[in-house]
Scaffold this motif. Structure first.
Motif, PDB file in Angstrom:
ATOM      1  N   GLY A   1     -12.820  17.139 -12.942  1.00 33.08           N
ATOM      2  CA  GLY A   1     -11.400  17.444 -13.057  1.00 33.08           C
ATOM      3  C   GLY A   1     -10.601  17.376 -11.779  1.00 33.08           C
ATOM      4  N   ALA A   2     -11.217  17.007 -10.654  1.00 33.98           N
ATOM      5  CA  ALA A   2     -10.474  16.865  -9.404  1.00 33.98           C
ATOM      6  C   ALA A   2      -9.738  15.524  -9.385  1.00 33.98           C
ATOM      7  CB  ALA A   2     -11.426  16.941  -8.217  1.00 33.98           C
ATOM      8  N   LEU A   3      -8.671  15.450  -8.596  1.00 38.42           N
ATOM      9  CA  LEU A   3      -7.982  14.173  -8.433  1.00 38.42           C
ATOM     10  C   LEU A   3      -8.942  13.146  -7.838  1.00 38.42           C
ATOM     11  CD1 LEU A   3      -4.494  15.118  -6.902  1.00 38.42           C
ATOM     12  CD2 LEU A   3      -5.001  14.507  -9.277  1.00 38.42           C
ATOM     13  N   ASP A   4      -8.939  11.949  -8.392  1.00 41.82           N
ATOM     14  CA  ASP A   4      -9.739  10.841  -7.873  1.00 41.82           C
ATOM     15  C   ASP A   4      -8.803   9.964  -7.051  1.00 41.82           C
ATOM     16  OD1 ASP A   4     -11.311   8.652  -7.333  1.00 41.82           O
ATOM     17  OD2 ASP A   4     -11.599   8.065  -9.433  1.00 41.82           O
ATOM     18  N   LEU A   5      -8.672  10.266  -5.773  1.00 43.82           N
ATOM     19  CA  LEU A   5      -7.703   9.566  -4.934  1.00 43.82           C
ATOM     20  C   LEU A   5      -8.096   8.106  -4.672  1.00 43.82           C
ATOM     21  CD1 LEU A   5      -6.724  12.433  -2.478  1.00 43.82           C
ATOM     22  CD2 LEU A   5      -5.700  11.795  -4.667  1.00 43.82           C
ATOM     23  N   PRO A   6      -9.375   7.790  -4.375  1.00 40.26           N
ATOM     24  CA  PRO A   6      -9.729   6.367  -4.283  1.00 40.26           C
ATOM     25  C   PRO A   6      -9.469   5.635  -5.603  1.00 40.26           C
ATOM     26  CG  PRO A   6     -11.439   7.725  -3.294  1.00 40.26           C
ATOM     27  CD  PRO A   6     -10.509   8.662  -4.006  1.00 40.26           C
ATOM     28  N   GLY A   7      -9.733   6.302  -6.720  1.00 41.98           N
ATOM     29  CA  GLY A   7      -9.453   5.713  -8.024  1.00 41.98           C
ATOM     30  C   GLY A   7      -7.967   5.468  -8.218  1.00 41.98           C
ATOM     31  N   MET A   8      -7.120   6.360  -7.723  1.00 38.32           N
ATOM     32  CA  MET A   8      -5.675   6.180  -7.823  1.00 38.32           C
ATOM     33  C   MET A   8      -5.238   4.922  -7.102  1.00 38.32           C
ATOM     34  SD  MET A   8      -2.937   7.823  -9.120  1.00 38.32           S
ATOM     35  CE  MET A   8      -2.263   6.248  -9.647  1.00 38.32           C
ATOM     36  N   ARG A   9      -5.798   4.691  -5.932  1.00 36.78           N
ATOM     37  CA  ARG A   9      -5.457   3.472  -5.189  1.00 36.78           C
ATOM     38  C   ARG A   9      -5.899   2.231  -5.949  1.00 36.78           C
ATOM     39  NH1 ARG A   9      -7.556   7.024  -1.149  1.00 36.78           N
ATOM     40  NH2 ARG A   9      -5.890   7.811   0.223  1.00 36.78           N
ATOM     41  N   ARG A  10      -7.056   2.299  -6.567  1.00 38.16           N
ATOM     42  CA  ARG A  10      -7.544   1.161  -7.339  1.00 38.16           C
ATOM     43  C   ARG A  10      -6.663   0.906  -8.563  1.00 38.16           C
ATOM     44  NH1 ARG A  10     -12.605  -0.818  -6.646  1.00 38.16           N
ATOM     45  NH2 ARG A  10     -13.081  -0.920  -8.881  1.00 38.16           N
ATOM     46  N   VAL A  11      -6.205   1.963  -9.206  1.00 39.81           N
ATOM     47  CA  VAL A  11      -5.287   1.812 -10.336  1.00 39.81           C
ATOM     48  C   VAL A  11      -4.035   1.058  -9.898  1.00 39.81           C
ATOM     49  CG1 VAL A  11      -3.707   3.086 -11.843  1.00 39.81           C
ATOM     50  CG2 VAL A  11      -6.094   3.798 -11.652  1.00 39.81           C
ATOM     51  N   LEU A  12      -3.475   1.448  -8.768  1.00 39.11           N
ATOM     52  CA  LEU A  12      -2.254   0.798  -8.272  1.00 39.11           C
ATOM     53  C   LEU A  12      -2.503  -0.671  -7.941  1.00 39.11           C
ATOM     54  CD1 LEU A  12      -1.060   3.717  -5.963  1.00 39.11           C
ATOM     55  CD2 LEU A  12      -0.054   3.069  -8.167  1.00 39.11           C
ATOM     56  N   ASP A  13      -3.630  -0.963  -7.317  1.00 37.97           N
ATOM     57  CA  ASP A  13      -3.950  -2.350  -6.984  1.00 37.97           C
ATOM     58  C   ASP A  13      -4.142  -3.185  -8.244  1.00 37.97           C
ATOM     59  OD1 ASP A  13      -3.805  -1.895  -4.243  1.00 37.97           O
ATOM     60  OD2 ASP A  13      -5.951  -1.503  -4.043  1.00 37.97           O
ATOM     61  N   LEU A  14      -4.811  -2.620  -9.235  1.00 40.34           N
ATOM     62  CA  LEU A  14      -4.960  -3.320 -10.512  1.00 40.34           C
ATOM     63  C   LEU A  14      -3.598  -3.647 -11.097  1.00 40.34           C
ATOM     64  CD1 LEU A  14      -6.304  -4.201 -13.234  1.00 40.34           C
ATOM     65  CD2 LEU A  14      -6.163  -1.782 -13.901  1.00 40.34           C
ATOM     66  N   MET A  15      -2.714  -2.671 -11.131  1.00 38.22           N
ATOM     67  CA  MET A  15      -1.410  -2.875 -11.754  1.00 38.22           C
ATOM     68  C   MET A  15      -0.628  -3.984 -11.055  1.00 38.22           C
ATOM     69  SD  MET A  15      -0.393   1.100 -12.589  1.00 38.22           S
ATOM     70  CE  MET A  15       1.123   0.702 -13.459  1.00 38.22           C
TER      71      MET A  15
END
Length: 305
Positions: A21-35
């Motif tokens: 349940g913690a924020l996944d900050l590396p995952g957030m960056r990957r989401v943005l790059d994907l988009m």
């Protein structure tokens, strides 16, 4: 063809969490790059499909700073700032502007089923944010339960200089978009729809210039908007018919959980965890989502592999 300034596909970025349940900050960056690789025209963060109602104030600021720094001007970024209290909305707008956001998005003031802003209070809150000096997108969504008749929206657009965009995702959105554009004229600079594009064709036909979907398949929905705007109506209809089954499944069965489920399946993020009290997708619902997605070969299923 010269497209309007506010046009195309501006999806909502999901907020990834770890399995605990913690924020996944590396995952957030990957989401943005994907988009960005999906060919989006802009990105919206901290919206309902970002699970904003499950995120602390400190996490909001952390995510705002991270997203704006990581996107770094590659595409425009909309920061959602909705809150019942006008001073808090204004403070959020100022922070977004100071950090380099291009637009803020907000619903009318509401808190639960019974505390809803009147027409005058809604006008006053948007007017206060307009004084911050950043373009505003108004989100007309059933979640707020606030009635926003077209004459009120037109008056706000004409009198609040920074109110430039309107995301209409209420029932019969096409009819409201058509009336809003007809009555508001040039003051309606960015008429958008939402709801995962489930009514996209009707909304484009009514004059919408853009759509705010989830981040699941913007690479497949963006071309529909561009084809329609360029007069390639047959191509737009054919592509919409191709993606409609998965759009329907997302809208009616999965909601914001769909984009994260697809991103996890494609290796973009490691977990599709949603914070309680949101239940995880039923395995059968997830399986059908992927069954409908796979033949479309969207980038989300291949980007992380």
């Amino acid at each position: 063809m010269n497209y309007p300034r506010y046009s195309g596909i501006w999806p909502v970025a999901p907020t990834p969490f770890t399995d605990n349940g913690a924020l996944d900050l590396p995952g957030m960056r990957r989401v943005l790059d994907l988009m960005i690789d999906q060919g989006v025209d802009g990105i919206c963060i901290l919206a309902n499909f970002s699970e904003q109602f499950l995120i602390t104030d400190a996490e909001r600021e952390q995510l705002t700073r991270l997203c704006l720094k990581h996107v770094a001007g590659r595409v425009p970024v909309i920061v959602t700032i909705s809150h019942y209290a006008t001073p808090i909305v204004v403070e959020r707008a100022r922070l977004a502007k100071d950090l380099g956001a291009d637009i803020v998005m907000m619903m009318p003031p509401y808190h639960g089923a019974l505390m809803k802003g009147s027409a005058a209070q809604t006008f006053e809150q948007f007017q206060a944010v307009g004084e911050v000096g950043i373009p505003i997108m108004l989100q007309d969504a059933p979640l707020s339960g606030v009635d926003l008749p077209v004459p009120l929206l037109v008056e706000m657009a004409q009198k609040i200089e920074m109110l430039k965009l309107f995301k209409i995702e209420c029932p019969q959105a096409a009819a409201k978009l058509r009336a809003l554009i007809e009555q508001g004229g040039a003051a309606i600079e960015g008429p958008f729809d939402g709801e995962e594009a489930i009514t996209l064709l009707a909304d484009l036909d009514a004059g919408a210039t853009g759509t705010m979907t989830s981040a699941m398949i913007p690479d497949l929905i963006g071309p529909i908007v561009r084809d329609f705007a360029a007069g390639r109506r047959d191509a737009a209809i054919a592509q919409y018919a191709r993606v409609l089954p998965v759009v329907n499944h997302e809208n009616r069965q999965c909601g914001f959980r769909s984009a994260k489920a697809a991103m996890m399946a494609g290796g973009v993020i490691q977990s599709d965890f949603c914070r309680h009290p949101i239940a995880p997708l039923h395995p059968a619902t997830r399986a059908m989502l992927l069954e409908l997605l796979t033949p479309l070969d969207p980038l989300v299923l291949n980007w992380g592999r």
